[in-house]
Motif scaffolding. Structure first.
Motif, PDB file in Angstrom:
ATOM      1  N   SER A  43       0.836  -1.204   0.000  1.00 50.81           N
ATOM      2  CA  SER A  43       0.000   0.000   0.000  1.00 50.81           C
ATOM      3  C   SER A  43       0.869   1.252   0.000  1.00 50.81           C
ATOM      4  O   SER A  43       0.567   2.235  -0.684  1.00 50.81           O
ATOM      5  CB  SER A  43      -0.928  -0.011   1.219  1.00 50.81           C
ATOM      6  N   ARG A  46       2.225   1.970  -3.450  1.00 45.65           N
ATOM      7  CA  ARG A  46       1.194   2.531  -4.318  1.00 45.65           C
ATOM      8  C   ARG A  46       0.889   3.976  -3.932  1.00 45.65           C
ATOM      9  O   ARG A  46       0.732   4.856  -4.781  1.00 45.65           O
ATOM     10  CB  ARG A  46      -0.074   1.670  -4.267  1.00 45.65           C
ATOM     11  N   GLU A  47       0.787   4.255  -2.625  1.00 47.57           N
ATOM     12  CA  GLU A  47       0.537   5.624  -2.160  1.00 47.57           C
ATOM     13  C   GLU A  47       1.644   6.565  -2.629  1.00 47.57           C
ATOM     14  O   GLU A  47       1.375   7.694  -3.056  1.00 47.57           O
ATOM     15  CB  GLU A  47       0.462   5.657  -0.627  1.00 47.57           C
ATOM     16  N   LYS A  79      -0.063   6.445   6.902  1.00 43.25           N
ATOM     17  CA  LYS A  79      -0.108   6.887   5.513  1.00 43.25           C
ATOM     18  C   LYS A  79       1.183   7.622   5.162  1.00 43.25           C
ATOM     19  O   LYS A  79       1.836   8.210   6.033  1.00 43.25           O
ATOM     20  CB  LYS A  79      -1.303   7.820   5.286  1.00 43.25           C
ATOM     21  N   VAL A 179      -2.683  -4.726  -3.506  1.00 45.17           N
ATOM     22  CA  VAL A 179      -2.640  -4.854  -2.048  1.00 45.17           C
ATOM     23  C   VAL A 179      -3.422  -6.103  -1.651  1.00 45.17           C
ATOM     24  O   VAL A 179      -4.595  -6.241  -2.015  1.00 45.17           O
ATOM     25  CB  VAL A 179      -3.251  -3.610  -1.366  1.00 45.17           C
TER      26      VAL A 179
END
Length: 340
Positions: A43, A46-47, A79, A179
């Protein structure tokens, strides 16, 4: 608190905004939390690709330029955000990123910039960043062979190890592994999962990554240092971990008869890489204690290879920079007794 970049989507257009978030620089986070859950790790990749792509679209394809583990913030919610490099409060982080170890590992050589797409420099830094994270972390459950292959291909195409390079981060997002859903492959948690073999292209960044960690260690805030945090200096368990993985790969391909020879070759190769790393630490580091620790490790490796005269030269450099110590004197004595 860190001033970070956020982006607002308007159809095909993207607008940049700023915000402050509570969090930790990615490099420091990895030192304190080396074990990362696989879903979170993918994740993150990708973020990060989305954020860099949004930056490009909001800035008319302008490069972010400073993409590396020091310019990325992990928020309290887990995040990732890009630091606002124009914010005055982020100036201390900027200074850390000017160190030679960071430039050598994450900045694309000037003579290569422009040979491909407009965002070639950021793509290179993105590939090196995910390579660094993979080399420095312990992923659980272990990456599948398919996931390893896809990540290795992304790194290759970002860093220019293959002729088929990416033109933008949108292409990267298509190639990244999806993911995994919660609970997928839960039986392969760390323990037997740690025995998975990473692709060689991922491990290629380990030695350089260790140099970066140590070089940046001198600039850490005191609040980020904990007794349980990993240092950038390689530990014996790191060498054993990588050697074990390489030995297992040899066993799978050539049978158990090849394991002994492979272990020997890999240990020798890894020792040579670590000697170079410790030498770089001694050049770049300003903290006398870290110089002494790196010097002693370098001496021990040189002595294991039978290079006693070089080990004595290393001892002289350590002595000049940090003064003597009982351990240093003992190693010098062992070297002198071993020289014919």
């Amino acid at each position: 608190m860190y001033e970070v970049l956020k982006f607002i989507e308007h159809g095909v257009h993207c607008r940049q905004s700023m915000d402050c978030v509570q969090g930790t620089i990615l490099l420091n986070y990895l030192k304190e939390n080396p074990r990362i859950e696989k879903g979170m790790l993918i994740s993150w990749f990708r973020e990060l690709a989305v954020s860099v792509d949004q930056y490009h679209r909001s800035r008319s394809r302008q490069n972010y330029r400073y993409l590396n583990p020091c310019s990325i913030v992990v928020s309290e919610e887990g995040k990732l955000f890009l630091l606002d490099m124009e914010a005055p409060d982020n100036e201390p982080v900027m200074k850390r990123m000017q160190k030679r170890a960071v430039r050598n590992h994450f900045v694309k050589p000037v003579y290569e910039i422009g040979t491909a797409g407009n965002n070639d420099a950021d793509l290179f830094a993105y590939g090196r960043t995910i390579q660094f994270v993979l080399a420095y972390s312990e992923v659980y459950p272990a990456l599948s062979r398919r996931e390893e292959n896809r990540l290795a291909r992304v790194i290759d195409r970002c860093t220019g190890e293959t002729r088929k390079k990416y033109a933008d981060l949108q292409q990267v997002l298509k190639d990244l592994p999806p993911v995994p859903k919660p609970g997928t492959s839960a039986h392969r948690l760390i323990g037997n999962g740690s025995a998975r073999v990473r692709k060689s292209v991922i491990l290629a960044g380990a030695a350089a990554g260790l140099t970066v960690c140590v070089a940046l260690g001198a600039g850490e805030d005191e609040t980020s240092r904990t007794a349980g945090s990993r240092t950038g200096i390689a530990k014996e368990k790191d060498a054993g971990y990588i050697s074990e993985m390489n030995a297992q790969r040899a066993a799978e391909k050539a049978g158990l008869a090849a394991v002994t020879l492979t272990e020997s070759l890999e240990k020798q190769r890894f020792a040579e890489e670590m000697i170079l790393v410790y030498g770089r630490v001694m050049e770049l580091e300003e903290d006398s204690e870290k110089i002494r620790e790196a010097g002693l490790k370098k001496m021990e490796l040189e002595m294991q290879q039978g290079n006693y005269e070089q080990a004595i030269q290393t001892a002289k450099i350590v002595s000049e920079k940090t003064g003597g110590s009982e351990r240093l004197s003992a190693l010098i004595g062992e070297c002198e007794e071993s020289i014919p």
